[in-house]
Design an enzyme around this catalytic site. Structure first.
Site, mmCIF file in Angstrom:
data_model
loop_
_atom_site.group_PDB
_atom_site.id
_atom_site.type_symbol
_atom_site.label_atom_id
_atom_site.label_comp_id
_atom_site.label_asym_id
_atom_site.label_seq_id
_atom_site.Cartn_x
_atom_site.Cartn_y
_atom_site.Cartn_z
ATOM 1 N N ARG A 1 13.159 81.611 73.332
ATOM 2 C CA ARG A 1 12.143 80.651 73.769
ATOM 3 C C ARG A 1 12.753 79.322 74.184
ATOM 4 O O ARG A 1 12.018 78.411 74.549
ATOM 5 C CB ARG A 1 11.166 80.394 72.630
ATOM 6 C CG ARG A 1 9.987 81.361 72.620
ATOM 7 C CD ARG A 1 9.210 81.193 71.310
ATOM 8 N NE ARG A 1 7.806 81.239 71.535
ATOM 9 C CZ ARG A 1 7.004 82.220 71.105
ATOM 10 N NH1 ARG A 1 7.482 83.231 70.427
ATOM 11 N NH2 ARG A 1 5.722 82.180 71.342
ATOM 12 N N LYS B 1 2.537 89.735 75.454
ATOM 13 C CA LYS B 1 3.872 90.251 75.105
ATOM 14 C C LYS B 1 3.802 91.283 73.983
ATOM 15 O O LYS B 1 4.352 92.369 74.090
ATOM 16 C CB LYS B 1 4.796 89.109 74.607
ATOM 17 C CG LYS B 1 5.019 87.979 75.571
ATOM 18 C CD LYS B 1 5.936 86.913 74.969
ATOM 19 C CE LYS B 1 5.350 86.179 73.773
ATOM 20 N NZ LYS B 1 4.163 85.367 74.046
ATOM 21 N N ARG C 1 -7.981 86.380 69.773
ATOM 22 C CA ARG C 1 -7.068 87.395 69.223
ATOM 23 C C ARG C 1 -7.403 87.698 67.769
ATOM 24 O O ARG C 1 -7.691 86.824 66.970
ATOM 25 C CB ARG C 1 -5.629 86.893 69.331
ATOM 26 C CG ARG C 1 -4.633 87.756 68.558
ATOM 27 C CD ARG C 1 -3.208 87.538 68.993
ATOM 28 N NE ARG C 1 -2.818 86.153 69.103
ATOM 29 C CZ ARG C 1 -1.700 85.744 69.742
ATOM 30 N NH1 ARG C 1 -0.898 86.623 70.302
ATOM 31 N NH2 ARG C 1 -1.416 84.456 69.810
ATOM 32 N N ARG D 1 0.822 74.714 71.613
ATOM 33 C CA ARG D 1 1.827 75.754 71.868
ATOM 34 C C ARG D 1 2.075 75.929 73.362
ATOM 35 O O ARG D 1 3.189 76.192 73.796
ATOM 36 C CB ARG D 1 1.382 77.078 71.238
ATOM 37 C CG ARG D 1 1.518 77.042 69.702
ATOM 38 C CD ARG D 1 0.602 78.016 69.007
ATOM 39 N NE ARG D 1 0.825 79.385 69.357
ATOM 40 C CZ ARG D 1 -0.070 80.350 69.230
ATOM 41 N NH1 ARG D 1 -1.266 80.092 68.735
ATOM 42 N NH2 ARG D 1 0.220 81.579 69.567
ATOM 43 N N ARG E 1 -5.261 84.593 63.234
ATOM 44 C CA ARG E 1 -4.126 83.780 62.825
ATOM 45 C C ARG E 1 -4.521 82.314 62.716
ATOM 46 O O ARG E 1 -5.296 81.823 63.530
ATOM 47 C CB ARG E 1 -3.008 83.913 63.862
ATOM 48 C CG ARG E 1 -2.051 85.043 63.574
ATOM 49 C CD ARG E 1 -1.175 85.372 64.745
ATOM 50 N NE ARG E 1 -0.510 84.236 65.374
ATOM 51 C CZ ARG E 1 0.271 84.322 66.438
ATOM 52 N NH1 ARG E 1 0.500 85.508 66.987
ATOM 53 N NH2 ARG E 1 0.831 83.259 66.965
#
Ligand code: ADP
Ligand code: ADP
Ligand code: ZN
Length: 217
Positions: free
Chosen positions: A88, A13, A127, A171, A160
């Protein structure tokens, strides 16, 4: 253009929303980025959000809806926006409809980037993000020219705290129970489009642009 970029954690996204925002000159509104900025600044909002984020849970709806309501009232959203990571939950989606209705506008398109569950952990764990400009990389799928250095600005890349295999797992299960139902919610609206997010970043962008060519307002 009032757009929503939907997808599971790690679907792409943010990567795609940044490109669309640049191309169309509209702000990219990422609730995750807004929460991380608040955490960094140590504000009361940041302190509250941090508890949920580090556990891989959603920040409560009333908090999240409040920050989006304020953000969408800013002048730079007058010509449109791209929401990245909001809504969400069904409650957030209902609130968004109300916020836009009160402003006399509505959503132009809801784009869902679809990626099989088994690919998402690897996307999340690999990431890396630039500390200076926020650009997103991946150690394997979108590696910078020089390890841990941002191609765009030379900044340092970091991982992160919630991009561990364990928190990604959590998640993803929250996504399944709370966010996936939004697909059916928006499918009924007639402005829903799905894109195959398993393809290379550039090909996903191409498909996205093809969808946006036929979107009005
Ligand atoms: P990703 O797209 O990888 O899930 P984000 O940066 O969008 O990551 O979100 C990071 C975290 O911020 C989420 O796990 C959640 O705790 C919080 N968050 C972001 N957006 C929302 C939202 N719309 N509602 C509730 N919590 C959110
Ligand atoms: P999201 O905002 O949905 O959580 P990101 O845009 O941050 O997702 O992408 C998650 C990770 O996967 C990042 O490391 C990014 O570089 C990488 N990525 C994004 N799109 C693709 C793709 N199409 N193929 C492979 N890796 C991708
Ligand atoms: Zn950078």
């Amino acid at each position: 253009m009032q757009l929503i970029m939907m997808g599971a954690p790690g679907a792409g996204k943010g990567t795609q929303a940044a490109k669309i925002a640049k191309k169309y000159g509209i702000p990219q509104i990422s609730t995750g980025d807004m929460f991380r900025a608040a955490v960094k600044e140590g504000t009361p909002l940041g302190k509250k959000a941090q508890e949920y984020m580090s556990a891989g849970k959603l920040v409560p709806d009333e908090v999240t809806i409040g920050i989006v309501r304020e953000r969408l009232a800013k002048d730079d959203c007058a010509g449109g926006f791209i929401l990245d990571g909001f809504p969400r939950t069904v409650e957030q989606a209902d609130a968004l409809n109300e916020i836009l209705k009160a402003q006399g506008r509505s959503l132009s398109s809801v784009i869902n980037i679809s990626v099989p569950l088994e690919d998402l952990i690897e996307r999340g764990v690999g990431r890396r993000i630039c500390r200076s400009c926020g650009a997103t990389y991946h150690v394997k799928f979108h590696a910078p020219a020089k390890e841990n250095v941002c191609d765009a600005c030379g900044g340092e890349l970091y991982q992160r705290g919630d991009d561990t295999a364990e928190t990604m797992q959590k998640r993803l299960s929250v996504y399944e129970s709370s966010t996936r139902p939004l697909i059916d919610y928006y499918k009924q609206s007639g402005i829903y489009a799905e894109i195959d997010g398993k393809q290379k970043i550039e090909k996903v962008t191409e498909d996205l642009e093809n969808v946006l060519h036929s979107v009005k307002g």
